[in-house]
Scaffold this motif. Sequence first.
Motif, PDB file in Angstrom:
ATOM      1  N   SER A  79       0.826  -0.987   0.092  1.00 39.62           N
ATOM      2  CA  SER A  79       0.022   0.166  -0.430  1.00 39.62           C
ATOM      3  C   SER A  79       0.807   1.389   0.052  1.00 39.62           C
ATOM      4  CB  SER A  79      -0.431   0.170   1.063  1.00 39.62           C
ATOM      5  OG  SER A  79       0.031   0.212   2.018  1.00 39.62           O
ATOM      6  N   ILE A  80       2.196   1.439   0.252  1.00 38.67           N
ATOM      7  CA  ILE A  80       3.387   2.080   0.042  1.00 38.67           C
ATOM      8  C   ILE A  80       4.332   1.870  -1.019  1.00 38.67           C
ATOM      9  CG2 ILE A  80       4.602   3.132   1.168  1.00 38.67           C
ATOM     10  CD1 ILE A  80       3.465   2.835   4.059  1.00 38.67           C
ATOM     11  N   LEU A  81       4.873   1.432  -1.295  1.00 40.04           N
ATOM     12  CA  LEU A  81       5.935   1.155  -2.252  1.00 40.04           C
ATOM     13  C   LEU A  81       5.090   1.163  -3.931  1.00 40.04           C
ATOM     14  CD1 LEU A  81       8.160  -1.545  -0.759  1.00 40.04           C
ATOM     15  CD2 LEU A  81       8.046   1.202  -0.625  1.00 40.04           C
ATOM     16  N   PRO A  82       5.183   1.260  -4.297  1.00 42.04           N
ATOM     17  CA  PRO A  82       4.983   1.584  -5.699  1.00 42.04           C
ATOM     18  C   PRO A  82       5.086  -0.376  -6.151  1.00 42.04           C
ATOM     19  CG  PRO A  82       7.565   1.902  -6.057  1.00 42.04           C
ATOM     20  CD  PRO A  82       7.174   2.095  -4.353  1.00 42.04           C
ATOM     21  N   ILE A  83       3.889  -0.325  -7.403  1.00 43.34           N
ATOM     22  CA  ILE A  83       4.057  -1.884  -7.889  1.00 43.34           C
ATOM     23  C   ILE A  83       4.558  -1.970  -9.365  1.00 43.34           C
ATOM     24  CG2 ILE A  83       2.530  -3.864  -8.329  1.00 43.34           C
ATOM     25  CD1 ILE A  83       3.464  -2.782  -5.468  1.00 43.34           C
ATOM     26  N   ARG A 140      13.574  14.451  -0.046  1.00 42.70           N
ATOM     27  CA  ARG A 140      12.234  13.710  -1.052  1.00 42.70           C
ATOM     28  C   ARG A 140      11.785  13.680   0.218  1.00 42.70           C
ATOM     29  NH1 ARG A 140      13.566  10.155  -5.146  1.00 42.70           N
ATOM     30  NH2 ARG A 140      11.405   9.384  -4.868  1.00 42.70           N
ATOM     31  N   ASP A 141      10.419  13.884  -0.220  1.00 46.10           N
ATOM     32  CA  ASP A 141       8.700  13.887   0.508  1.00 46.10           C
ATOM     33  C   ASP A 141       8.588  11.983   0.458  1.00 46.10           C
ATOM     34  OD1 ASP A 141       7.724  12.980  -2.185  1.00 46.10           O
ATOM     35  OD2 ASP A 141       6.150  14.711  -1.892  1.00 46.10           O
ATOM     36  N   ASP A 142       8.773  10.716   0.257  1.00 47.29           N
ATOM     37  CA  ASP A 142       8.370   9.381   0.715  1.00 47.29           C
ATOM     38  C   ASP A 142       9.381   9.396   1.209  1.00 47.29           C
ATOM     39  OD1 ASP A 142      10.714   9.525  -1.499  1.00 47.29           O
ATOM     40  OD2 ASP A 142       9.855   8.307  -2.857  1.00 47.29           O
ATOM     41  N   ASP A 153      10.396   5.655  -0.279  1.00 42.23           N
ATOM     42  CA  ASP A 153       9.798   4.077  -1.619  1.00 42.23           C
ATOM     43  C   ASP A 153       9.571   4.429  -2.815  1.00 42.23           C
ATOM     44  OD1 ASP A 153       8.379   4.506   0.834  1.00 42.23           O
ATOM     45  OD2 ASP A 153       6.732   6.226   0.632  1.00 42.23           O
ATOM     46  N   ALA A 154       9.915   5.507  -3.535  1.00 42.63           N
ATOM     47  CA  ALA A 154      10.064   5.033  -4.888  1.00 42.63           C
ATOM     48  C   ALA A 154      10.533   4.048  -5.733  1.00 42.63           C
ATOM     49  CB  ALA A 154      10.167   6.537  -5.879  1.00 42.63           C
ATOM     50  N   TYR A 155      12.426   4.005  -4.694  1.00 42.95           N
ATOM     51  CA  TYR A 155      13.281   2.997  -5.265  1.00 42.95           C
ATOM     52  C   TYR A 155      13.042   1.611  -4.632  1.00 42.95           C
ATOM     53  CZ  TYR A 155      15.652   7.555  -6.099  1.00 42.95           C
ATOM     54  OH  TYR A 155      16.136   8.454  -6.715  1.00 42.95           O
ATOM     55  N   ALA A 156      12.124   1.310  -4.207  1.00 36.80           N
ATOM     56  CA  ALA A 156      11.466  -0.131  -3.261  1.00 36.80           C
ATOM     57  C   ALA A 156      10.848  -0.252  -4.489  1.00 36.80           C
ATOM     58  CB  ALA A 156      11.825  -0.257  -2.082  1.00 36.80           C
ATOM     59  N   VAL A 157      10.624  -1.921  -5.104  1.00 33.58           N
ATOM     60  CA  VAL A 157       9.590  -1.676  -6.310  1.00 33.58           C
ATOM     61  C   VAL A 157       9.537  -2.744  -6.331  1.00 33.58           C
ATOM     62  CG1 VAL A 157       8.594  -2.058  -8.901  1.00 33.58           C
ATOM     63  CG2 VAL A 157      10.426   0.102  -8.000  1.00 33.58           C
ATOM     64  N   VAL A 158       7.456  -3.617  -6.053  1.00 37.00           N
ATOM     65  CA  VAL A 158       7.239  -4.578  -5.605  1.00 37.00           C
ATOM     66  C   VAL A 158       6.437  -4.562  -6.913  1.00 37.00           C
ATOM     67  CG1 VAL A 158       5.495  -6.018  -4.582  1.00 37.00           C
ATOM     68  CG2 VAL A 158       6.444  -3.828  -3.317  1.00 37.00           C
ATOM     69  N   GLY A 159       7.245  -6.038  -7.212  1.00 36.39           N
ATOM     70  CA  GLY A 159       6.855  -7.395  -8.478  1.00 36.39           C
ATOM     71  C   GLY A 159       5.572  -8.304  -8.628  1.00 36.39           C
ATOM     72  N   VAL A 163      10.051  -8.478  -5.017  1.00 34.21           N
ATOM     73  CA  VAL A 163      10.950  -7.244  -4.648  1.00 34.21           C
ATOM     74  C   VAL A 163      12.051  -6.780  -5.141  1.00 34.21           C
ATOM     75  CG1 VAL A 163      11.534  -7.667  -2.256  1.00 34.21           C
ATOM     76  CG2 VAL A 163      10.432  -5.278  -3.118  1.00 34.21           C
ATOM     77  N   GLN A 164      12.323  -5.787  -6.124  1.00 35.00           N
ATOM     78  CA  GLN A 164      13.594  -5.101  -5.674  1.00 35.00           C
ATOM     79  C   GLN A 164      14.315  -3.906  -5.383  1.00 35.00           C
ATOM     80  OE1 GLN A 164      16.683  -5.624  -5.921  1.00 35.00           O
ATOM     81  NE2 GLN A 164      16.688  -6.594  -7.295  1.00 35.00           N
ATOM     82  N   VAL A 165      15.076  -3.323  -5.135  1.00 34.42           N
ATOM     83  CA  VAL A 165      15.824  -1.813  -4.745  1.00 34.42           C
ATOM     84  C   VAL A 165      16.164  -1.642  -6.014  1.00 34.42           C
ATOM     85  CG1 VAL A 165      15.167  -2.267  -2.204  1.00 34.42           C
ATOM     86  CG2 VAL A 165      17.604  -2.498  -4.121  1.00 34.42           C
ATOM     87  N   ALA A 166      16.418  -0.064  -6.150  1.00 32.62           N
ATOM     88  CA  ALA A 166      17.020   0.361  -7.439  1.00 32.62           C
ATOM     89  C   ALA A 166      18.859   0.787  -6.941  1.00 32.62           C
ATOM     90  CB  ALA A 166      16.120   1.632  -7.952  1.00 32.62           C
ATOM     91  N   TYR A 167      18.140   1.599  -5.558  1.00 39.22           N
ATOM     92  CA  TYR A 167      19.368   2.382  -5.332  1.00 39.22           C
ATOM     93  C   TYR A 167      19.919   1.770  -4.546  1.00 39.22           C
ATOM     94  CZ  TYR A 167      18.502   4.701  -9.984  1.00 39.22           C
ATOM     95  OH  TYR A 167      17.865   4.875 -11.027  1.00 39.22           O
TER      96      TYR A 167
END
Length: 302
Positions: free
Chosen positions: A33-37, A185-187, A251-257, A288-292
């Motif tokens: 509900s918080i991380l991007p999908i 950042r605001d996330d 939040d934007a740098y952790a993405v749920v697949g 899940v994966q993190v970008a940076y």
Amino acid sequence: MATGLNVSALADFNNEVAGRIVPKIVFEGYTTSILPIQEGIKFQEPLNLFDVDLVIQTGSCAAVTSGSFNATQRNITVTDRVSYDGLCLDDLNSKYLGISALSAGSYNETFALAGTYSDLIVNQMKKKDDQFLWNTTDGLGKLTSGSTAGVVVPAGLPAIPVITTSILGVIDDLIINLSDDVADRDDLTVWVSIATFRKYVTALRTLNNFYFDPGAISNRHGILQMAYPFQNVKVVGTTGITGERVALMPDAYAVVGTDLMSDVTNFSLWYDINADELKHRLKSKLGVQVAYPEYIVSNDRN
């Protein structure tokens, strides 16, 4: 001659049919509900990352091409997850549920508690998905630890005691060690366990600071959330973390697949006349994966 009313041969009356049914709804801790999908992943897809190394030169006419555009990838691998079960409703005939939950007749094709049963399945799956996202081999537990190259782990961070204000010090240290590149950042989210979140709230109350507002605690799909005082950071307690892990990241740098996010709620529930059972099947894919990783700061505690 016997006198009075003799009811000793009767068991005490217990109107179970009239009793209230209370389903066991558990704490979901819905990290998604918080991380991007990122949807549509059947097995593996990349997170495509872009960066620029900008070189500033002096002069104008003498300038030469310099610098680089960097394109890299970090893969999201999803895991198939299946829940499959069958209920023989005939087993309820000799119990109170046989009266309150089954229709008349020997063919038990309908179940009055099907809605409640479905809600319980979805609720449990969301909790297990959250635990999977954090605790699987390549989950957020590993991705926010020192075993992932780039993650910042400040030295000397204490354990999280039972009740103390030192939890605030731990969070402060994470914020201090966060890269300046993402400081505005605001996330930004500090992820903790439910138990640590409670200690965080207790610490704020113990300090008796004027900025503590119990009404600021929100519950989002089973996730406890509260802003961190005087910072553009929120603290989130999730059931996915069970130990003392405290991790800060955008939040934007952790993405749920996943393949399709609605798979968890749009599952199959049907009566199988061959097996004479009420069956359900819930299938989904999750990863899940993190970008940076260099923008993650962690206390690296399990």
